[in-house]
Structure formats: C-alpha cells, structure tokens
Design a protein around this motif. Structure first.
Motif, PDB file in Angstrom:
ATOM      1  N   ASN A  15       4.714  -5.129  -6.486  1.00 22.23           N
ATOM      2  CA  ASN A  15       5.252  -4.164  -5.527  1.00 22.23           C
ATOM      3  C   ASN A  15       4.166  -3.222  -5.022  1.00 22.23           C
ATOM      4  OD1 ASN A  15       8.178  -4.435  -5.011  1.00 22.23           O
ATOM      5  ND2 ASN A  15       8.272  -4.403  -7.232  1.00 22.23           N
ATOM      6  N   LYS A  16       3.235  -2.853  -5.888  1.00 24.63           N
ATOM      7  CA  LYS A  16       2.119  -2.002  -5.462  1.00 24.63           C
ATOM      8  C   LYS A  16       1.175  -2.773  -4.542  1.00 24.63           C
ATOM      9  CE  LYS A  16       1.934   1.301  -9.220  1.00 24.63           C
ATOM     10  NZ  LYS A  16       1.089   1.857 -10.291  1.00 24.63           N
ATOM     11  N   ARG A  17       0.882  -4.033  -4.891  1.00 23.16           N
ATOM     12  CA  ARG A  17       0.005  -4.847  -4.036  1.00 23.16           C
ATOM     13  C   ARG A  17       0.565  -4.980  -2.632  1.00 23.16           C
ATOM     14  NH1 ARG A  17       0.132  -8.992  -8.093  1.00 23.16           N
ATOM     15  NH2 ARG A  17      -1.329  -8.329  -9.665  1.00 23.16           N
ATOM     16  N   ASN A  19       2.576  -2.910  -1.184  1.00 18.82           N
ATOM     17  CA  ASN A  19       2.908  -1.587  -0.638  1.00 18.82           C
ATOM     18  C   ASN A  19       4.369  -1.502  -0.207  1.00 18.82           C
ATOM     19  OD1 ASN A  19       0.437  -0.187  -0.936  1.00 18.82           O
ATOM     20  ND2 ASN A  19      -0.393  -1.371   0.769  1.00 18.82           N
ATOM     21  N   TYR A  21       6.786   0.123  -1.769  1.00 19.59           N
ATOM     22  CA  TYR A  21       7.327   1.457  -2.015  1.00 19.59           C
ATOM     23  C   TYR A  21       6.168   2.397  -2.281  1.00 19.59           C
ATOM     24  CZ  TYR A  21      11.460  -1.391  -2.881  1.00 19.59           C
ATOM     25  OH  TYR A  21      12.470  -2.313  -2.761  1.00 19.59           O
ATOM     26  N   ASN A  22       6.474   3.672  -2.311  1.00 20.43           N
ATOM     27  CA  ASN A  22       5.499   4.691  -2.651  1.00 20.43           C
ATOM     28  C   ASN A  22       5.036   4.451  -4.094  1.00 20.43           C
ATOM     29  OD1 ASN A  22       4.915   7.329  -4.065  1.00 20.43           O
ATOM     30  ND2 ASN A  22       4.888   7.994  -1.924  1.00 20.43           N
ATOM     31  N   HIS A  23       3.736   4.390  -4.313  1.00 20.10           N
ATOM     32  CA  HIS A  23       3.206   4.073  -5.642  1.00 20.10           C
ATOM     33  C   HIS A  23       3.618   5.101  -6.694  1.00 20.10           C
ATOM     34  CE1 HIS A  23      -0.110   1.067  -4.299  1.00 20.10           C
ATOM     35  NE2 HIS A  23       0.968   0.983  -3.543  1.00 20.10           N
ATOM     36  N   SER A  24       3.706   6.362  -6.304  1.00 16.46           N
ATOM     37  CA  SER A  24       4.137   7.405  -7.245  1.00 16.46           C
ATOM     38  C   SER A  24       5.583   7.181  -7.673  1.00 16.46           C
ATOM     39  CB  SER A  24       3.998   8.790  -6.623  1.00 16.46           C
ATOM     40  OG  SER A  24       2.653   9.064  -6.359  1.00 16.46           O
ATOM     41  N   ILE A  26       7.114   4.257  -7.766  1.00 18.40           N
ATOM     42  CA  ILE A  26       7.100   3.089  -8.642  1.00 18.40           C
ATOM     43  C   ILE A  26       6.683   3.511 -10.049  1.00 18.40           C
ATOM     44  CG2 ILE A  26       5.935   0.901  -9.154  1.00 18.40           C
ATOM     45  CD1 ILE A  26       5.716   0.454  -6.113  1.00 18.40           C
ATOM     46  N   ASP A  27       5.612   4.289 -10.151  1.00 16.72           N
ATOM     47  CA  ASP A  27       5.122   4.739 -11.455  1.00 16.72           C
ATOM     48  C   ASP A  27       6.161   5.584 -12.181  1.00 16.72           C
ATOM     49  OD1 ASP A  27       2.684   3.450 -11.130  1.00 16.72           O
ATOM     50  OD2 ASP A  27       1.694   5.241 -10.315  1.00 16.72           O
TER      51      ASP A  27
END
Length: 63
Positions: A15-17, A19, A21-24, A26-27
C-alpha cells in the motif's frame, strides 16, 4: 484472505509502494494492529493460523 498476500506486513508495504493512502495513516493503523496483538504470519506451520473472521460471511439478497 487477500488474493495475492497473506501477511499484513506485506500488505502495508504494498500500500505504501502504490501510495494508496497517506503513509502516516497506514502506520497508525498498523501500529494499532500490533498493539492489539497482531503477529507476523508464519507459514512454517509452527504457529496456528487464525482466520480473518471467526464467523461465516453472511450474504443478504436484495429483493
């Protein structure tokens, strides 16, 4: 069960690769799952696999 991945760690990275959603965000969600007891999938069979949902999926027909 995801059609391509069975590990939340892999899904987070994908999902980060992409993009998606917002990475923050997701974390934050991922850390919540970990604090709630989520452990990394172990396909060696040493740890029992828990189903995603303990109840069968109910499908309702629309009339």
């Amino acid at each position: 069960m995801h059609y391509d991945r069975s590990c939340v760690w892999d899904e987070v990275l994908q999902n980060k690769r992409l993009n998606k959603y917002n990475h923050s965000a997701i974390d934050e969600q991922f850390h919540f799952y970990q604090s709630d007891g989520l452990v990394k999938f172990n396909d060696s069979g040493q740890q029992p696999v828990l189903p995603s949902c303990p109840y069968p999926i109910l499908r309702f027909n629309k009339f």
